[in-house]
Design an enzyme around this catalytic site. Structure first.
Site, mmCIF file in Angstrom:
data_model
loop_
_atom_site.group_PDB
_atom_site.id
_atom_site.type_symbol
_atom_site.label_atom_id
_atom_site.label_comp_id
_atom_site.label_asym_id
_atom_site.label_seq_id
_atom_site.Cartn_x
_atom_site.Cartn_y
_atom_site.Cartn_z
ATOM 1 N N GLU A 157 8.777 -4.103 10.734
ATOM 2 C CA GLU A 157 9.174 -2.797 10.201
ATOM 3 C C GLU A 157 9.539 -1.842 11.335
ATOM 4 O O GLU A 157 8.806 -1.715 12.330
ATOM 5 C CB GLU A 157 8.011 -2.190 9.371
ATOM 6 C CG GLU A 157 8.376 -0.809 8.817
ATOM 7 C CD GLU A 157 7.394 -0.258 7.795
ATOM 8 O OE1 GLU A 157 6.382 -0.928 7.499
ATOM 9 O OE2 GLU A 157 7.654 0.856 7.307
ATOM 10 N N LYS B 224 -1.175 -9.526 2.690
ATOM 11 C CA LYS B 224 -0.476 -9.080 3.903
ATOM 12 C C LYS B 224 -1.374 -8.107 4.636
ATOM 13 O O LYS B 224 -2.091 -7.321 3.995
ATOM 14 C CB LYS B 224 0.856 -8.395 3.550
ATOM 15 C CG LYS B 224 1.528 -7.738 4.761
ATOM 16 C CD LYS B 224 2.925 -7.247 4.456
ATOM 17 C CE LYS B 224 2.995 -5.837 3.953
ATOM 18 N NZ LYS B 224 2.384 -4.813 4.811
ATOM 19 N N ASP C 266 0.853 -1.198 0.000
ATOM 20 C CA ASP C 266 0.000 0.000 0.000
ATOM 21 C C ASP C 266 0.892 1.252 0.000
ATOM 22 O O ASP C 266 0.407 2.377 -0.103
ATOM 23 C CB ASP C 266 -0.994 -0.002 1.166
ATOM 24 C CG ASP C 266 -0.324 0.014 2.529
ATOM 25 O OD1 ASP C 266 0.919 -0.106 2.604
ATOM 26 O OD2 ASP C 266 -1.050 0.151 3.535
ATOM 27 N N ASP D 167 -0.953 -6.287 -0.486
ATOM 28 C CA ASP D 167 -1.120 -5.613 0.806
ATOM 29 C C ASP D 167 -2.569 -5.126 0.912
ATOM 30 O O ASP D 167 -3.040 -4.395 0.029
ATOM 31 C CB ASP D 167 -0.173 -4.394 0.797
ATOM 32 C CG ASP D 167 0.355 -4.038 2.155
ATOM 33 O OD1 ASP D 167 0.061 -4.754 3.130
ATOM 34 O OD2 ASP D 167 1.086 -3.036 2.228
ATOM 35 N N GLU E 59 -1.577 -5.493 8.329
ATOM 36 C CA GLU E 59 -0.886 -4.912 9.482
ATOM 37 C C GLU E 59 -1.647 -5.237 10.772
ATOM 38 O O GLU E 59 -2.875 -5.200 10.794
ATOM 39 C CB GLU E 59 -0.805 -3.379 9.325
ATOM 40 C CG GLU E 59 0.020 -2.948 8.135
ATOM 41 C CD GLU E 59 0.121 -1.430 7.990
ATOM 42 O OE1 GLU E 59 -0.308 -0.692 8.911
ATOM 43 O OE2 GLU E 59 0.635 -0.984 6.953
#
Ligand code: KIV
Length: 276
Positions: free
Chosen positions: A189, A114, A45, A84, A116
């Protein structure tokens, strides 16, 4: 040669070989990334600021993300393509989130998604469990989670507290819950090396770091940073080329040639079919 699978990723990690991942957002760049030999391509993204001209990742729509992913899949043959999930394409309800995640496999041809997860994030752990149950491979993402930038008060480095901090404990616990839910890999990250090392040692899936130091099982970079294409100055990244200069010089040469009446030349024009 067939595409890299989740089993290949696990086997490479088990063999002690570093895993490579780069982002891509369109077919021409993805084609070169694939030819360059990366294991995984993430249609991040990060397209928001690196491809679509937004200020950050938040405005990216699911239509844009599906379209970018389909282009990357069409442009590649070997790398596994991971889509993402954009901000709020998941989270409103389990049902909506599953449907949206499914679009990346059904419509765009992605191999995995993916998403978050904040420290302790209940919903994304449950969603991961459901997606994996349905056959959708999931890559987790912990540490700096840019979709939560506003809530965090800025793009802060979350793991600065160190390997023995309460934050690190919570990150390890969340990572373990994501592994239990079935993730095949985990992006870390913006954490200190100590935190990333602790998480990597705690889980039995490959960790892939960005701004997380040397001790993860693999590394990911944003392709525009690597190529020097509108690159941001990010100390923890590495720029391997200067495409901004290459492009500007090519454009200036074109402008000069047209204005100087050097392009097009006779060889750039069609010959008449009848030879006149
Ligand atoms: O969107 C993205 O590019 C990412 C990477 C930074 C891991 O999530």
């Amino acid at each position: 040669m067939s595409r890299t699978t989740v089993r290949d990723v696990a086997a490479k990690c088990e063999a002690g070989e570093p895993i490579t991942m780069l982002t891509a957002y369109d077919a021409p760049i993805a084609r070169q990334v694939d030819a360059g030999g990366v294991d995984l391509i993430l249609v991040g993204d990060s397209a928001g600021h690196n491809h679509l001209g937004y200020d950050d990742t938040l405005p990216v729509t699911i239509e844009e993300a599906v379209s970018n992913t389909a282009a990357v899949v069409r442009g590649t043959e070997e790398a596994m393509v991971i889509a993402d999930l954009p901000f709020l394409s998941y989270g409103a309800s389990l049902e909506r989130s599953v449907e949206n995640a499914g679009r990346f496999l059904k419509e765009a041809g992605a191999d995995a998604v993916k998403l978050e997860t904040p420290p302790g994030g209940e919903f994304t752990v449950e969603l991961t469990d459901r997606l994996v149950e349905l056959g959708i491979p999931v890559m987790g993402h912990l540490g700096l989670t840019p979709q939560r930038t506003k809530e965090m008060g800025g793009p802060t480095i979350q793991g600065r507290e160190g390997a023995d901090s309460a934050f690190a404990d919570e990150l390890v616990e969340t990572a373990e819950r994501l592994v239990e839910a079935g993730i095949f890999s985990l992006v870390l990250e913006g954490t200190t090396e100590g935190v990333a090392k602790r998480v990597t040692e705690a889980v039995d899936v490959p960790t892939i770091g960005i701004g997380a130091g040397r001790y993860t099982d693999g590394q990911v970079l944003v392709i525009t940073d690597l190529l020097g294409l509108g690159a941001e100055d990010f100390r923890l990244s590495e720029q391997y080329a200067d495409l901004d200069s290459v492009i500007r010089e090519a454009v200036a040469s074109f402008v000069g040639d047209v204005e100087g009446r050097e392009f097009p030349a006779a060889e750039n024009a069609y010959e008449p079919i009848d030879g006149e």
